[in-house]
Design an enzyme around this catalytic site. Sequence first.
Site, PDB file in Angstrom:
ATOM      1  N   HIS A  36     -29.404  -0.844   3.801  1.00 60.99           N
ATOM      2  CA  HIS A  36     -29.339  -1.628   5.046  1.00 60.99           C
ATOM      3  C   HIS A  36     -28.606  -0.831   6.101  1.00 60.99           C
ATOM      4  CE1 HIS A  36     -30.612  -5.801   3.777  1.00 60.99           C
ATOM      5  NE2 HIS A  36     -30.757  -5.054   2.695  1.00 60.99           N
TER       6      HIS A  36
ATOM      7  N   TYR B 238     -24.074 -12.729   9.508  1.00 61.73           N
ATOM      8  CA  TYR B 238     -22.746 -13.342   9.471  1.00 61.73           C
ATOM      9  C   TYR B 238     -22.675 -14.293  10.669  1.00 61.73           C
ATOM     10  CZ  TYR B 238     -21.001  -9.973   6.012  1.00 61.73           C
ATOM     11  OH  TYR B 238     -20.799  -9.230   4.874  1.00 61.73           O
TER      12      TYR B 238
HETATM   13  C1  DHB Z   1     -22.280 -10.706  -0.258  1.00 60.58           C
HETATM   14  C2  DHB Z   1     -20.983 -11.089  -0.432  1.00 60.58           C
HETATM   15  C3  DHB Z   1     -20.090 -10.859   0.584  1.00 60.58           C
HETATM   16  O1  DHB Z   1     -18.811 -11.205   0.426  1.00 60.58           O
HETATM   17  C4  DHB Z   1     -20.462 -10.267   1.762  1.00 60.58           C
HETATM   18  O2  DHB Z   1     -19.553 -10.089   2.738  1.00 60.58           O
HETATM   19  C5  DHB Z   1     -21.753  -9.905   1.912  1.00 60.58           C
HETATM   20  C6  DHB Z   1     -22.667 -10.117   0.884  1.00 60.58           C
HETATM   21  C7  DHB Z   1     -23.254 -10.959  -1.350  1.00 60.58           C
HETATM   22  O3  DHB Z   1     -22.873 -11.535  -2.371  1.00 60.58           O
HETATM   23  O4  DHB Z   1     -24.428 -10.584  -1.187  1.00 60.58           O
END
Ligand code: DHB
Length: 394
Positions: free
Chosen positions: A75, A204
């Site tokens: 990514h 996010y």
């Molecule tokens: C995932 C978990 C996280 O804490 C994060 O910041 C991004 C992805 C995950 O489990 O995919």
Amino acid sequence: MSGMRTEVAIVGAGPAGLLLSHLLAQDGVDSVVVERQSRQHVEARIRAGILEHSTVQLLDAAGLGERLHRDGFEHRGIYLQWPGERHHIDFLDRVGRSVWVYGQTQVTKDLGRAREADGQRILYEVSQTAVHDLESDTPSVTCVDRDGADVRIDAAVVVGCDGSFGPCRAAVPEAVRRTWERVYPYSWLGILADVAPSTDDLIYAWHPDGFALHSMRSAIVSRLYLQVPNGTDVETWPDDRIWAALATRLGHGQDGWQLTPGPITEKSVLPMRSYVQTPMRYGNLFLAGDAAHIVPPTGAKGLNLAVADVGLLAPALVALLRKKDTALAEAYSDTALRRVWRCTHFSWWMTTMLHTNGDPFDEQLQLSQLRWVAGSDAGAQGLAENYAGLPIGF
Ligand code: DHB
Ligand code: FAD
């Protein structure tokens, strides 16, 4: 009592313990690992999903990258969003580093297979693990094996890779150790769902109802999280309620974007805290990973920090045990803690920027910060540099 002798006795077969035994073996250093759970349990535990750049480099260099590159997904950035706005932060453009989506379950499976192929001694399903004589040159680990027999492992060095509930961190005398802790007033409700991700990169999302995160595990499995109050009972979140909250918080309908729901296969509530214990070495006991520090998951750093610790510790132990060169072992705690505190700050910063706490003043500060991070080169650069990860020895 059956006795075993080795150079490094490792408590815990999570990612830190397994990777350490792997790296040590590559330099000809013998180790024995003891683990409370079964191998199946360790490999099935749904936890982290994001590998930062230096973690991928280290796994590649250790010969563990084949399945990661075949089945994982690279990514180039993340989306940061709040109601009405979604912004992409491109790590590759900004700092020349990417991250990979590859579950911790897969990392531990790869490690488990590699260690098995190598004939690594791992005692699963042990109980009553205890560490002894850590100030001496003859430390040891005792436990009861799965058949009920007492076992004693004599070693030159003991490494606590036993996570946040293991016995090793408490073996550092109170007069020597110092701890720092921050407990957050919210938890995550995490789900795995058999549905294609509705996004190319992770989202996010800040929302007045609370934070939401859209992550993934594969082209057909999505991983999503919702901010919920501490003490939330998962039974109060039936699947329909989860998908409705995710749709609202992730902005279903915003600029035509749609969240596709699907069958939920796993559901759990994770409390969040920051914790650091120093020093990470006491006599001939070294601590690595969650045994020494916990971060809230928002910055995706927990697993990466565990790998970074081990990336420093393995060469330090090889130098100590093979050449009697103490310099790296003596520097280990201070060197590791520089990165630990950087990631502790980044994880706290992401967490407090994105989770609502009911305070209207804080909400305005969060939104202002999000606009700055997404809209300014300096802000976006800082997030990209920390999220994609700093070099192991930072
Ligand atoms: C995932 C978990 C996280 O804490 C994060 O910041 C991004 C992805 C995950 O489990 O995919
Ligand atoms: P662990 O993986 O905890 O391994 C420690 C091992 O020690 C375990 O296998 C344990 O069984 C064993 N052990 C404990 N006590 C004993 C004993 N007495 N004797 C022998 N063995 C013992 N990080 C992220 O970045 N993103 C996430 O989404 C995320 N989600 C998480 C969800 C949960 C529920 C948890 C607990 C953690 C999550 N993390 C996440 C953090 C990440 O998974 C950890 O940082 C990572 O597992 C650390 O690896 P470790 O090897 O140091 O510790």
